[in-house]
Write an enzyme that holds these catalytic residues in place. Structure first.
Site, PDB file in Angstrom:
ATOM      1  N   GLU A 284      39.347  34.081  45.789  1.00 45.90           N
ATOM      2  CA  GLU A 284      40.632  33.823  46.430  1.00 45.90           C
ATOM      3  C   GLU A 284      40.443  32.720  47.469  1.00 45.90           C
ATOM      4  OE1 GLU A 284      42.665  37.085  48.239  1.00 45.90           O
ATOM      5  OE2 GLU A 284      42.426  38.424  46.514  1.00 45.90           O
TER       6      GLU A 284
ATOM      7  N   GLU B 224      38.909  43.570  47.954  1.00 44.78           N
ATOM      8  CA  GLU B 224      38.752  43.660  49.400  1.00 44.78           C
ATOM      9  C   GLU B 224      38.568  45.099  49.902  1.00 44.78           C
ATOM     10  OE1 GLU B 224      41.726  41.260  51.334  1.00 44.78           O
ATOM     11  OE2 GLU B 224      40.932  39.418  50.432  1.00 44.78           O
TER      12      GLU B 224
END
Length: 379
Positions: free
Chosen positions: A312, A181
């Site tokens: 995810e 991220e």
């Protein structure tokens, strides 16, 4: 005599090597000649920032093996595991911010290989996530690697290449995720005449929550150089980067792929520094996914020419869907894998282990070559 030699001759002619590595074939993974779906979990840590190096793994080995056992016993085949994070323990930086080694005591490689040996016993592929951009607590040293190519070079030479050399022949080494991220630290709304480096499209996306610190080109170079080093050291290595949303993973659906081959090469200049598969994360807000999220689209709609993994996701932020329905959607809609978040079940946006293992059990016997592919395989 004929009965003895015929099976050997068949394997030779079909060019199938049992126990072979996971490879990319178009938009899918294959192993031993058969399409494979990565069904698994994010571990992602046992002790955040202190899992490997300086004998940390040795002290926590039983916990690591317990989670491997859980994933194996419930039918999972892969795990994504965080390693450096922000450099809390590894690698080792000198007072000027240059990397001088993987860890202080020299146990990192031995520890990581022990972990891979344990994973091999359970037929689980390990995907090592190097860095984290979702949180800035101890990120000064990491920032040095992102901004200063001399410091990045020191990490590549003193830590990354020795690590890759040591594990490239380990059957349980599935692949590498350069950064988790990155959007948490990217500077959004930056106009650039080079579309690859323009982040105006990210305005209002929520990016920069960990501090808008780095330009897109700096992060892309960071990925390009490390990916190049991994693939020069191990030409068959699988490499990705864990995007927060699909917004930065495609040039279709009104999106912009910051990680395309073209953009990475323009940013870093290293030809081999391109991803071998794409990964995105998918969480709903108020029980609704963004219009461009994977659970609203088939993988083919993103127009990617490489495997696309949902790296995810979870039930608690799953658009009101059960964990089994989410795994099933990924399997039946062209994605190359799905990893739930995260097995320790810590934090308000994590499913507990019971929920995630139920998802793995639902997947364990799937083997549809025309959809997701094989879930259960031998290393």
């Amino acid at each position: 005599m004929v009965l003895y030699v015929a099976p050997v001759y068949l394997l030779f002619c079909t060019n199938i090597v049992l126990g072979g590595r996971l490879r990319v074939q178009g938009t899918h993974f294959v192993k031993d000649g058969q399409r494979v779906f990565l069904s698994g979990v994010n571990q992602a840590w046992i002790n955040f920032g202190y899992d490997f190096g300086d004998n940390h793994y040795t002290q926590q080995r039983s916990k690591f093996e317990n989670y491997l056992t859980m994933v194996h016993d419930n039918g999972g085949n892969s795990m994504r595991v965080w390693v450096h994070i922000e450099g809390q323990t590894t690698p080792v930086f000198d007072h000027q911010g240059y990397v001088v080694g993987l860890d202080k005591t020299g146990t990192f490689i031995s520890e990581f290989k022990q972990y891979l040996k344990a994973a091999q016993k359970f037929n689980i592929l390990i995907f090592a996530c190097l860095w984290n951009g979702a949180l800035f607590e101890h990120g000064e040293a990491l920032g040095g690697l992102i901004r200063d190519t001399r410091k990045l070079h020191s990490y590549i030479d003193k830590a990354l290449i020795p690590w890759v050399k040591a594990v490239k022949d380990e059957p349980a080494m599935g692949g590498w995720d350069i950064m988790n991220e990155f959007e948490g630290e990217i500077i959004a709304n930056q106009h650039n005449s080079e579309r690859c480096f323009d982040t105006v499209f990210m305005q209002g996306s929520g990016s920069g929550w960990a501090g808008a610190k780095y330009y897109a080109q700096e992060l892309q170079r960071f990925v390009n150089w490390q990916t190049d080093a991994i693939r020069r050291t191990d030409p068959d290595a699988l490499v990705t980067v864990g995007s927060w949303t699909a917004r930065t993973s495609s040039d279709k659906l009104g999106l912009h792929n910051l990680w395309s081959d073209d953009c990475l090469r323009k940013a870093g200049g290293r030809p081999l520094g391109v991803l071998t598969f794409f990964t995105t994360h998918a969480y709903s807000s108020h029980d609704k996914y963004a219009d461009y999220a994977p659970f609203n689209h088939k993988a083919t709609e993103y127009g990617l020419d490489k495997p696309f993994v949902i790296g995810e996701f979870n039930q608690v932020s799953g658009g009101g869907k059960d964990i089994t329905a989410l795994f099933d959607y990924a399997y039946n809609n062209g994605y190359a894998g799905a990893w739930s978040w995260h097995l320790l079940g810590t934090g308000s946006n994590s499913d507990n282990a019971t929920t995630q293992l139920r998802g793995l059990r639902f997947m364990r016997y799937k083997n549809d070559e025309n959809r997701g592919g094989l879930v259960s395989f031998k290393l």
